[in-house]
Design an enzyme around this catalytic site. Structure first.
Site, PDB file in Angstrom:
ATOM      1  CB  SER A  60      -0.913  -0.004   1.236  1.00  0.00           C
ATOM      2  OG  SER A  60      -0.140  -0.068   2.418  1.00  0.00           O
ATOM      3  N   GLY A  61       0.262   2.378  -0.244  1.00  0.00           N
ATOM      4  CA  GLY A  61       1.016   3.620  -0.235  1.00  0.00           C
ATOM      5  C   GLY A  61       0.911   4.378  -1.541  1.00  0.00           C
ATOM      6  CB  SER A  62       1.903   7.826  -2.329  1.00  0.00           C
ATOM      7  OG  SER A  62       3.270   7.786  -1.975  1.00  0.00           O
ATOM      8  CG  ASP A 147       4.563  -2.498   0.911  1.00  0.00           C
ATOM      9  OD1 ASP A 147       3.961  -1.467   0.543  1.00  0.00           O
ATOM     10  OD2 ASP A 147       4.345  -3.042   2.015  1.00  0.00           O
ATOM     11  CB  ALA A 149       9.937   1.957   2.745  1.00  0.00           C
ATOM     12  N   GLY A 161       4.896   1.197   7.789  1.00  0.00           N
ATOM     13  CA  GLY A 161       3.694   1.185   8.603  1.00  0.00           C
ATOM     14  C   GLY A 161       3.077   2.542   8.820  1.00  0.00           C
ATOM     15  N   GLY A 162       3.626   3.582   8.182  1.00  0.00           N
ATOM     16  CA  GLY A 162       3.071   4.921   8.356  1.00  0.00           C
ATOM     17  C   GLY A 162       1.640   5.045   7.886  1.00  0.00           C
ATOM     18  CD  GLU A 169       2.328  -1.741   4.435  1.00  0.00           C
ATOM     19  OE1 GLU A 169       3.223  -1.551   5.290  1.00  0.00           O
ATOM     20  OE2 GLU A 169       1.814  -0.834   3.773  1.00  0.00           O
ATOM     21  CE  LYS A 187       8.515   8.358   1.142  1.00  0.00           C
ATOM     22  NZ  LYS A 187       7.700   7.176   0.853  1.00  0.00           N
TER      23      LYS A 187
END
Length: 259
Positions: A60-62, A147, A149, A161-162, A169, A187
């Site tokens: 997940s994420g942007s 994934d 980070a 996990g943000g 995940e 990052k």
């Protein structure tokens, strides 16, 4: 030969013209940050999502819209026999879009993801989806999981996990033969906690959060706290009904996260 990201955008110009103005603006010109995310995602998929990979975990994420966009560009034949294991609802929505893209006109995943906020219901799209979705119960061994980070240090230690999807995940990462992290230049850091200052995210069962807070403070994170929601009263609740604790640690501890 598969088209590059820029070529794909050009080819999508006619379809994008039908999208809402906000979507058109994003499609016409990506910001430096979004372009960096896209480059990182396409590079990761190009190098690590191979034809022999049939069971693929998607985090997940942007960066996920760009990961899906690149997987789409690998072609219908390559995706036909694949199974995709998403971590959460937003990722599931994007995978359904991938199914749609494999059988209808090529429309940008990014554009469609933005359209979701204008009123599309993921349930309706799931019903229409043709993509083969799986679960870790069905596929306990995953060929590759990809994934994002929140931060990555020089030794490839990560803060993750943000986005409050940590448990799922971690399950998909542990189940994968190969685990790939996609991260743009923002990052990178020499020491974890330099750029991502909120602390180490920890997903915890609600009944145990007070005890875990105490343990974290004893471990060296005196300001560890329960993450509170901004759009509702009370704490953030994960997809699994858990709470999230953010635990900042001092630099001397983060220089060697394993101690």
């Amino acid at each position: 030969m598969r088209p590059s990201p820029s070529t794909t955008l050009s080819a999508l110009a006619s379809q994008t013209a039908l999208a809402p103005p906000a979507v058109q603006a994003v499609e016409k010109k990506l910001s430096v940050i979004e372009a960096s995310k896209r480059l990182a995602a396409w590079t990761a998929v190009d190098k690590h999502i191979r034809p022999e990979h049939k069971v693929i975990g998607i985090g997940s994420g942007s960066t996920v819209p760009y990961i899906i966009e690149c997987i789409v560009a690998q072609g219908d034949d390559m995706n036909r026999d694949r199974v995709f294991l998403p971590t959460g609802a937003s990722c599931l929505f994007l995978l359904v879009l991938l199914a749609e893209l494999c059988v209808i006109e090529r429309v940008s995943v990014l554009a469609l993801a933005l359209v979701l906020h204008a009123g599309f219901q993921s349930k309706e799209l799931i019903v229409k989806g043709k993509l083969r979705l799986g679960d870790v119960d069905q596929y306990p061994v995953i060929d590759v999981t990809i994934d994002g980070a929140d931060e990555v240090d020089g030794d490839l230690n990560c803060i993750k996990g943000g986005g409050a999807c940590h448990l799922r995940e971690k399950v998909l990462a542990e189940a994968a033969v190969t685990f790939i992290v996609v991260a743009d230049y923002r990052k990178n850091s020499k020491v974890l906690g330099t750029n991502y200052k909120k602390g180490v995210p920890i997903e915890v069962a609600p009944f145990a959060y007070a005890k875990l807070l105490q343990n974290l403070r004893n471990l060296g994170s005196p300001t560890a706290s329960l993450r509170m929601a901004t759009e509702k009263a009370g704490p953030v609740v994960s997809d699994n009904g858990n709470f999230v604790i953010d635990a900042p640690f001092p630099e001397e501890q983060m220089r060697d996260p394993y101690t």
